[in-house]
Design a protein around this motif. Structure first.
Motif, PDB file in Angstrom:
ATOM      1  N   GLY A 230      -7.014   2.944  -2.625  1.00 26.55           N
ATOM      2  CA  GLY A 230      -5.930   3.099  -1.586  1.00 26.55           C
ATOM      3  C   GLY A 230      -4.672   3.487  -2.065  1.00 26.55           C
ATOM      4  O   GLY A 230      -3.736   4.120  -1.495  1.00 26.55           O
ATOM      5  N   MET A 231      -4.315   2.978  -3.281  1.00 26.76           N
ATOM      6  CA  MET A 231      -2.906   3.467  -4.033  1.00 26.76           C
ATOM      7  C   MET A 231      -2.924   4.790  -3.922  1.00 26.76           C
ATOM      8  O   MET A 231      -1.884   5.254  -3.720  1.00 26.76           O
ATOM      9  CB  MET A 231      -3.007   2.696  -5.395  1.00 26.76           C
ATOM     10  CG  MET A 231      -2.585   1.180  -5.522  1.00 26.76           C
ATOM     11  SD  MET A 231      -2.206   0.777  -7.132  1.00 26.76           S
ATOM     12  CE  MET A 231      -1.246  -0.320  -6.844  1.00 26.76           C
TER      13      MET A 231
ATOM     14  N   GLY B 120      -2.083   6.086  -0.758  1.00 24.21           N
ATOM     15  CA  GLY B 120      -0.770   6.160  -0.435  1.00 24.21           C
ATOM     16  C   GLY B 120       0.066   6.997  -1.142  1.00 24.21           C
ATOM     17  O   GLY B 120       1.121   7.154  -0.432  1.00 24.21           O
TER      18      GLY B 120
ATOM     19  N   TYR C 181      -0.449  -1.235 -10.261  1.00 25.49           N
ATOM     20  CA  TYR C 181       0.970  -1.184 -10.184  1.00 25.49           C
ATOM     21  C   TYR C 181       1.828  -1.082 -11.617  1.00 25.49           C
ATOM     22  O   TYR C 181       2.670  -0.620 -11.783  1.00 25.49           O
ATOM     23  CB  TYR C 181       1.554  -2.301  -9.441  1.00 25.49           C
ATOM     24  CG  TYR C 181       1.784  -1.904  -8.015  1.00 25.49           C
ATOM     25  CD1 TYR C 181       2.407  -0.885  -7.495  1.00 25.49           C
ATOM     26  CD2 TYR C 181       1.233  -2.938  -6.912  1.00 25.49           C
ATOM     27  CE1 TYR C 181       2.436  -0.446  -6.133  1.00 25.49           C
ATOM     28  CE2 TYR C 181       1.442  -2.488  -5.573  1.00 25.49           C
ATOM     29  CZ  TYR C 181       1.849  -1.388  -5.237  1.00 25.49           C
ATOM     30  OH  TYR C 181       1.944  -0.973  -3.815  1.00 25.49           O
TER      31      TYR C 181
ATOM     32  N   ARG D 101       7.695   0.976  -8.733  1.00 24.92           N
ATOM     33  CA  ARG D 101       6.845  -0.136  -8.215  1.00 24.92           C
ATOM     34  C   ARG D 101       7.619  -1.446  -7.838  1.00 24.92           C
ATOM     35  O   ARG D 101       6.985  -1.931  -6.795  1.00 24.92           O
ATOM     36  CB  ARG D 101       6.359  -0.801  -9.847  1.00 24.92           C
ATOM     37  CG  ARG D 101       5.765  -2.267  -9.813  1.00 24.92           C
ATOM     38  CD  ARG D 101       5.093  -2.443 -11.004  1.00 24.92           C
ATOM     39  NE  ARG D 101       5.811  -2.364 -12.397  1.00 24.92           N
ATOM     40  CZ  ARG D 101       6.497  -3.553 -12.632  1.00 24.92           C
ATOM     41  NH1 ARG D 101       6.694  -4.563 -12.121  1.00 24.92           N
ATOM     42  NH2 ARG D 101       7.264  -3.359 -13.836  1.00 24.92           N
ATOM     43  N   ARG D 102       8.820  -1.596  -8.321  1.00 23.36           N
ATOM     44  CA  ARG D 102       9.414  -2.737  -7.718  1.00 23.36           C
ATOM     45  C   ARG D 102       9.760  -2.505  -6.337  1.00 23.36           C
ATOM     46  O   ARG D 102       9.519  -3.326  -5.456  1.00 23.36           O
ATOM     47  CB  ARG D 102      10.723  -3.062  -8.378  1.00 23.36           C
ATOM     48  CG  ARG D 102      10.685  -3.450  -9.778  1.00 23.36           C
ATOM     49  CD  ARG D 102      11.457  -4.716 -10.247  1.00 23.36           C
ATOM     50  NE  ARG D 102      11.104  -5.255 -11.396  1.00 23.36           N
ATOM     51  CZ  ARG D 102      11.845  -5.190 -12.594  1.00 23.36           C
ATOM     52  NH1 ARG D 102      12.793  -4.390 -12.719  1.00 23.36           N
ATOM     53  NH2 ARG D 102      11.195  -5.743 -13.579  1.00 23.36           N
TER      54      ARG D 102
ATOM     55  N   ARG E 252       8.206  -0.817  -3.961  1.00 26.59           N
ATOM     56  CA  ARG E 252       6.932  -0.882  -3.329  1.00 26.59           C
ATOM     57  C   ARG E 252       6.456  -2.221  -2.953  1.00 26.59           C
ATOM     58  O   ARG E 252       6.142  -2.632  -2.142  1.00 26.59           O
ATOM     59  CB  ARG E 252       6.063   0.120  -3.989  1.00 26.59           C
ATOM     60  CG  ARG E 252       5.731   1.407  -3.623  1.00 26.59           C
ATOM     61  CD  ARG E 252       5.028   1.477  -2.424  1.00 26.59           C
ATOM     62  NE  ARG E 252       3.717   1.368  -2.238  1.00 26.59           N
ATOM     63  CZ  ARG E 252       2.820   2.216  -2.444  1.00 26.59           C
ATOM     64  NH1 ARG E 252       3.016   3.428  -2.168  1.00 26.59           N
ATOM     65  NH2 ARG E 252       1.465   1.752  -2.397  1.00 26.59           N
ATOM     66  N   VAL E 253       6.394  -3.086  -4.043  1.00 26.27           N
ATOM     67  CA  VAL E 253       5.833  -4.453  -4.111  1.00 26.27           C
ATOM     68  C   VAL E 253       6.857  -5.152  -3.445  1.00 26.27           C
ATOM     69  O   VAL E 253       6.420  -5.737  -2.323  1.00 26.27           O
ATOM     70  CB  VAL E 253       5.698  -4.854  -5.563  1.00 26.27           C
ATOM     71  CG1 VAL E 253       4.963  -6.392  -5.347  1.00 26.27           C
ATOM     72  CG2 VAL E 253       4.823  -4.167  -6.479  1.00 26.27           C
ATOM     73  N   LEU E 254       8.343  -5.024  -3.553  1.00 27.94           N
ATOM     74  CA  LEU E 254       8.960  -5.814  -2.812  1.00 27.94           C
ATOM     75  C   LEU E 254       9.214  -5.472  -1.424  1.00 27.94           C
ATOM     76  O   LEU E 254       9.407  -6.386  -0.657  1.00 27.94           O
ATOM     77  CB  LEU E 254      10.582  -5.747  -3.511  1.00 27.94           C
ATOM     78  CG  LEU E 254      10.506  -6.470  -4.911  1.00 27.94           C
ATOM     79  CD1 LEU E 254      11.702  -6.392  -5.482  1.00 27.94           C
ATOM     80  CD2 LEU E 254       9.928  -8.112  -4.764  1.00 27.94           C
TER      81      LEU E 254
ATOM     82  N   GLY F 268       7.298  -5.394   0.782  1.00 26.08           N
ATOM     83  CA  GLY F 268       6.911  -6.522   1.304  1.00 26.08           C
ATOM     84  C   GLY F 268       6.028  -5.972   2.765  1.00 26.08           C
ATOM     85  O   GLY F 268       6.029  -6.709   3.550  1.00 26.08           O
ATOM     86  N   GLY F 269       5.247  -4.840   2.730  1.00 23.32           N
ATOM     87  CA  GLY F 269       4.723  -4.274   3.792  1.00 23.32           C
ATOM     88  C   GLY F 269       5.257  -3.507   4.713  1.00 23.32           C
ATOM     89  O   GLY F 269       4.994  -3.465   5.864  1.00 23.32           O
TER      90      GLY F 269
ATOM     91  N   LEU G 120       5.755  -0.741   5.043  1.00 17.51           N
ATOM     92  CA  LEU G 120       5.339   1.004   4.838  1.00 17.51           C
ATOM     93  C   LEU G 120       4.803   1.344   5.861  1.00 17.51           C
ATOM     94  O   LEU G 120       4.328   0.818   6.870  1.00 17.51           O
ATOM     95  CB  LEU G 120       4.023   0.988   4.024  1.00 17.51           C
ATOM     96  CG  LEU G 120       4.358   0.776   2.417  1.00 17.51           C
ATOM     97  CD1 LEU G 120       2.973   0.387   1.797  1.00 17.51           C
ATOM     98  CD2 LEU G 120       4.871   2.229   1.894  1.00 17.51           C
TER      99      LEU G 120
END
Ligand code: FAD
Ligand code: SF4
Ligand code: SF4
Lengths: 419, 153
Positions: free
Chosen positions: A375-376, A379, A401, A409-410, A412-414, A416-417, A419
């Motif tokens: 899924g990455m 996305g 990641y 990456r930072r 996207r990960v931070l 926190g959804g 998206l």
């Protein structure tokens, strides 16, 4: 507000959930040609193979209609629209008035004009009643012929083979799943299927159905004959636009809609396999007949029907499918001369991963067997990210990641959804 | 809603978050030894540890607001709990089609193919612990459980 939804599958349920986000009290009537509580269409092959029982096929729990204050009219097809009087006319003669109407009648199997198709034991593979009928017709070690090696034909082949049937698939193209797989990937799946006893006849088609009252075999385009007890026609699905045929609702291949899923006629919306939405990868309007797309379009339609301003951001082809436990995940464009392609193939392991790029944007991929975290990539297609600096890493089966540029990456990960 | 955030500068890649996650989802939610010695098959960890020395961090489902997995799920098994916001998979209805894996942009769903096929992902320890087990069990404070708008500690 009086809402009417024609259809009872993914797009219709998306619309109900979209409407209820904004309007808790408006009256919703759901009209369905099928009698059943909303069920997952993709599960019909699982049902036939005995892998799920009917109570695990429901797309939403029993009680969904009551809980959402819906009047459900099942087993009564809608026959016509009265767009001036704002009414849906059912085949039984009843009329359903509406302020907002959603046409979510989905697709219907395409059945070509083949001589002899009126015999017994010939089926399509599209709805629960189809597989119930197939179940009844199956008798001991049946011999089945399936026309079409697309998604539906292949799922039908797998299910019948699980039940002990001898299966032959006849396909016009030179490989299986030709719309979503390239030659390498197609060969891998074909191999899996053949190892389970399924036989294929490529670059050929059925010219004539043989038998008296019941089907006993087929004659192929090259003159060869094959025997069978059961024939399944799975050539493709076309938009089920019958309901709007004699109405002013604009139809191209599917019903034409704008980003809000409006048809342009007052109060009338369309979504799912019956509608043409934006393909975000190909940049065209077309029918994208997959369930995630149907749900999302339905939800957007529902939000707008309830007075919101929601826009469909576009979908694209994507499929996760498995045959005898062998997993396939694809999205976007399967490749071609206009694209940059990177691929890694291991025929012994039956693994394959190909990514398809255009101007350093990911526009498609094919992943076989190893689909973890795939899924990455979906996305990255969705977001149109420039992957130029890390594109070689996208073919790694353990792509994660830490293969992304640090900043991206930072973020996207931070996120926190969000998206 | 409150979510788990990784602080990669504190993560040593020890993998204890995974140990605690596995334990919490076993029948012996408070006993690591029993969880490991008496549970067959042992649950899969629902937290991923990514590592490429010297960087490492732990990642679990982001419980997306507009969750792609929920919209794409072909059976309706994947749902967002309207009360808590937690995205949860009803494994009894999941058929292991992996459509959620196909659409999860964080790669946060794993395939569990050992028994009945089912998608395995973080459930925020709903109904198991108040604070997710990975957060409680991280010896380095590399996982933080906080509201979206709260500042990092
Ligand atoms: C065997 C099979 C396997 C599939 N597998 C997958 C998969 O793995 N992944 C995936 O993404 N997609 C899959 N699909 C495609 C997916 O099922 C469809 O994209 C999706 O169901 C479309 O939803 P929809 O709501 O637009 O229409 P449909 O699901 O086609 O539903 C149409 C609804 O309208 C009703 N209806 C039709 N005409 C009328 C009328 N005149 N009056 C009243 N009601 C009417 C029908 O009863 C039905 O409720 C599969 C399809 C099949 C057949
Ligand atoms: S599984 Fe993935 S898509 Fe679904 S909510 Fe979690 S992070 Fe979002
Ligand atoms: S694997 Fe399970 S949860 Fe994921 S989409 Fe398929 S049925 Fe839904």
């Amino acid at each position: 507000m009086e809402y009417c939804i024609v259809g009872n599958s993914a797009a219709a349920i998306g619309a109900v959930e979209g409407i209820r986000k904004r309007d808790k009290t408006g009256r919703i009537t759901v009209v369905s040609a099928e009698i059943y509580h909303t069920y997952s269409r993709p599960l019909i092959s699982y049902y036939l193979a005995g892998k799920v029982k009917i109570d695990k096929m429901y797309y939403r729990p029993l009680g969904f209609y009551e809980h959402n204050g819906i009047r459900f009219i099942g087993g009564k097809p809608a026959a016509a629209l009265d767009t001036k009087g704002r009414k849906v006319v059912l085949a039984c003669g009843d009329e359903i008035p509406y302020d907002r109407l959603l046409v979510a009648t989905g697709g219907k199997p395409f059945v070509p004009a083949i001589d002899g198709l009126d015999k017994k034991n010939i089926f399509t593979f599209h709805k629960l009643d189809d597989v119930k009928a197939i179940e009844k017709a199956l008798d001991g070690r049946a011999r089945a012929i399936i026309i079409g090696a697309g998604l539906i034909g292949m799922k039908a082949a797998e299910a019948l083979s699980c039940l002990g049937a001898e299966v032959i698939v006849v396909e016009l193209a030179n490989r299986v799943l030709s719309s979503i797989l390239d030659e390498q990937a197609g060969a891998l799946v074909r191999d899996v299927m053949e190892n389970h006893g399924i036989r294929f006849v490529f670059e050929n088609t059925v010219k004539r159905v043989l038998g008296e009252e019941r089907v006993t075999g087929v004659e192929l385009a090259d003159g060869n004959r094959l025997e069978c007890d059961l024939l399944i026609v799975a050539i493709g699905v076309i938009p089920n636009t019958d309901l709007v045929k004699n109405s002013p609702v604009p139809v191209n291949r599917g019903i034409v809609v704008n980003k809000k899923m409006e048809t342009g006629l007052p109060g009338i919306y369309a979504a799912g396999d019956v509608a043409e939405g934006d393909d975000a990868v190909l940049g065209v309007r077309r029918v994208i007949p997959i369930l995630p797309n149907a749900y999302r379009q339905g939800e957007i339609a529902g939000l707008n029907m309830a007075g919101d301003e929601a826009a469909f951001s576009g979908g694209f082809a994507m499929n996760a499918i498995g045959f005898f436990g062998y997993s396939i995940a694809t999205a976007g464009v399967p490749g071609g001369p206009d694209y940059e392609e990177l691929a890694v193939l291991d025929p012994d392991e039956r693994t394959y991963r190909k990514i398809v790029l255009k101007n350093n944007r990911l526009v498609g991929f094919i992943a076989m067997k190893d689909i973890n975290r795939i899924g990455m990539l979906t996305g990255l297609i969705q977001e149109g990210t420039n992957v130029g600096s890390f594109k070689e890493k996208l073919v790694k089966t353990d792509f994660g990641y830490l293969d992304w540029p640090c900043e991206l990456r930072r973020e996207r990960v931070l996120a926190g959804g969000g998206l | 809603m409150k979510k788990v955030y990784a602080r990669e500068e504190y993560c040593t890649g020890c993998g204890l978050c995974q140990v605690h996650c596995i334990t919490a989802h076993s029948p012996y939610k408070d006993n690591i030894v029993k969880a490991y010695k008496k549970t067959f098959p042992r649950p899969l960890p629902r937290v991923i540890v990514e590592e490429q020395r010297p960087v490492s961090f732990a990642l679990q489902c982001r419980h997306c607001e507009d969750a792609p997995c929920v919209k794409a799920c072909i059976t309706g098994a994947m749902q967002r709990d309207p009360a808590t916001g937690v995205v949860n998979n009803d494994e009894s209805r999941c058929v292991g089609c992996w459509t959620c894996i196909l659409v999860c942009p964080h790669g946060a769903v794993a395939r569990d193919e050992r028994g009945k096929k089912a998608a395995s992902k973080c459930d925020m320890c709903s109904g198991i612990h108040e604070v997710p087990a990975c957060v409680a069990g991280c010896p380095n404070g590399a996982l933080e459980y906080r509201g979206e708008r709260e500042k990092e500690a």
